[in-house]
Design a protein around this motif. Structure first.
Motif, short mmCIF file in Angstrom:
data_model
loop_
_atom_site.label_atom_id
_atom_site.label_comp_id
_atom_site.label_asym_id
_atom_site.label_seq_id
_atom_site.Cartn_x
_atom_site.Cartn_y
_atom_site.Cartn_z
N ASP A 412 -12.08 0.17 2.00
CA ASP A 412 -10.92 0.74 1.87
C ASP A 412 -10.43 1.90 0.65
OD1 ASP A 412 -8.45 0.11 1.10
OD2 ASP A 412 -8.49 -2.34 -0.38
N THR A 465 -5.54 -0.06 1.99
CA THR A 465 -4.23 -1.15 1.50
C THR A 465 -3.33 -1.36 1.61
OG1 THR A 465 -6.44 -2.67 0.62
CG2 THR A 465 -4.14 -3.32 0.92
N SER A 469 -1.38 -0.84 4.70
CA SER A 469 -1.04 -2.40 4.66
C SER A 469 0.70 -2.59 5.28
CB SER A 469 -1.51 -2.72 3.80
OG SER A 469 -1.16 -2.47 2.67
#
Length: 495
Positions: A412, A465, A469
């Motif tokens: 990430d 993220t 995301s």
């Protein structure tokens, strides 16, 4: 000490609110603002390298770019197409290197480009009509191109500054808005900040060296008050990260796309890891070649890089008013930074040809155009650059940094590892995540997703993220069952 060996310094005048311990504004000369212009031209990989060497850890991190740079550094050269590929990322080239070499303080130690040909280059044995800017490039005959040749220097434009041509001193606000020094501008800044006079303000004169400039460079990314943090605190007071969900509202369909497999935690939609092929890694590593000035233009205010944007916009304004050379409409990268799938709106520099006069044993300096006449024993050759990413082939190939048919794992926070040199079991164990709370998703990466990922990489520690995301397929969140976390069973030793 010999005065010639002393490190260069800039003179600066600060206007300080001592009660608030805050820099209200700074007054600096053209040399210092030229230095700020030079910082904007530096590739992000160069900035990370400079800040890593700087002895100020709190101001050395640049979002996830620090991890991305370390990934290149730690990755075996065997995972790259050539050694030059790794060097291009660790020491990225800038189209403004010759400008920065003329700055009063050349932080990046840049120099004018050097030119190399094959050791066998002469009239009788022409391995290839090519040159390279690095001595690690490979000629078509298989030899390293280590023979340096000189180039005719072009006449430098007359002027007092490197990037700026307007003789003036400058006003710089705490959030890095730069403007020409004038009574009107000083009064405007004070009025905007709520100061009716100078009774609460104190002046301070100081000399600014390379340590302070590097601290300021780090504070550009990590602080809303970089002048105060640099000159009064000596370190950065990091800003709070904002939600980045509003970067891009919808995907842009047109253009090339890449496929990325991600592993998502169901409960909060955090992207834990991604598995990908070499084309996505090439694209990700190309972030290190992007100049800071492009990121400042590219990212909007909600990207939480207000100081970078302030500096870029104000320097552009100075350039337009003073007819300087800092205005950049689009990001232009050197020709060797082309990659398999360029998802961002960047331009790759056109191939630059040079000419030289060769005889049976010698070659003249390289020149963009040879005007003089030659005799019968001489010949004018046109040389094209060889792509340092290629293995002695033409510049039309060599689009890859890392080797093909290789799978990679990306965390990430943009730690990149080749899957043939890492343990997937160890990664899952370290996460301590409920197995049933992980799901696999596939994201199609196009221009919108690439822009969002780039912005998130600059200002957060969770690039996947925060950047991707919102592009995940919409699914209903389910409460995870109560099971034990994934743990590696202990192996009993043999008695």
């Amino acid at each position: 000490m010999d005065q010639s060996s002393e490190k260069p310094k800039f003179n600066m005048r600060l206007l300080i609110d001592e009660k608030k311990n805050k820099v209200v504004m700074a007054e600096a000369d053209m040399d210092f603002v030229d230095e700020l212009c030079g910082l904007l031209t530096l590739p992000m990989g160069t900035i990370v390298r400079l800040l890593e060497k700087h002895q100020n850890p709190q101001s050395s991190r640049v979002g996830c770019f620090t991890n991305l740079y370390k990934s290149v550094s730690n990755m075996s050269v065997d995972n790259f197409e050539t050694k030059a590929c790794k060097d291009l990322l660790l020491y990225p080239k800038s189209l403004k290197e010759s400008h920065c070499s003329r700055l009063k303080m050349n932080l990046a130690d840049t120099e004018s480009p050097r030119f190399f040909v094959c050791p066998s280059f002469d009239y009788g044995r022409l391995c290839g009509k090519v040159y390279s800017n690095t001595c690690t490039s490979i000629c078509s005959c298989g030899k390293l191109m280590t023979r340096e040749v000189q180039i005719e220097e072009e006449d430098q434009a007359e002027g007092d500054g490197v990037f700026l041509s307007f003789r003036s001193s400058f006003i710089i606000t705490d959030d890095l808005k730069v403007m020409f020094n004038s009574i009107a501008n000083v009064l405007s800044v004070l009025n905007d900040l709520g100061y009716a006079g100078f009774d609460k303000l104190q002046e301070r004169l100081l000399e600014v060296g390379s340590d302070e400039v590097l601290t300021l460079l780090g504070c550009i990314f990590n602080s809303d008050t970089p002048l105060t943090d640099t000159f009064l605190r000596g370190t950065c007071v990091s800003r709070k990260q904002k939600c980045l969900a509003a970067f891009v509202k919808e995907s842009i369909v047109a253009g090339p796309r890449l496929t990325l497999k991600v592993f998502v935690r169901k409960l909060d939609r955090v992207i834990l890891y991604a598995e990908c092929r070499e084309d996505f890694i090439d694209f990700l590593f190309s972030f290190l070649a992007i100049p800071l000035e492009f990121l400042g233009k590219f990212c909007s205010e909600n990207a939480n890089i207000g100081c970078v944007e302030n500096l870029c916009r104000s320097i552009e304004g100075l350039s337009l008013e003073g007819e300087g050379e800092t205005t950049v409409a689009k990001c232009v990268l050197p020709y060797s930074y082309n990659c398999r799938a360029q998802l961002l709106d960047v331009i790759i520099q056109e191939v630059q040809e040079y000419e030289c006069i060769v005889t049976s044993f010698t070659a003249s300096k390289l020149s963009k155009k040879i005007e003089k006449k030659t005799n019968g024993s001489q010949r004018i050759l046109k040389l094209r650059p060889v792509n340092p990413k290629s293995k002695g082939t033409s510049d039309s190939t060599g689009l890859a940094f890392v080797k093909g048919k290789t799978k990679f794992m990306v965390s990430d926070d943009l730690h990149v590892t080749a899957m043939n040199s890492s343990s997937t079991i160890a990664v899952l164990s370290k996460l301590q995540v409920n197995i049933n709370d992980i799901e696999e998703q596939v994201i199609s990466i196009g221009q919108a997703e690439a822009i969002s990922l780039l912005r998130a990489s600059l200002v957060t520690n969770s690039a996947l993220t925060n950047g991707l995301s919102k592009f995940l397929p919409k699914t209903k969140l389910k409460k995870a069952p109560q099971t034990t976390s994934f743990m590696i069973p202990k192996t009993e030793s043999t008695p």
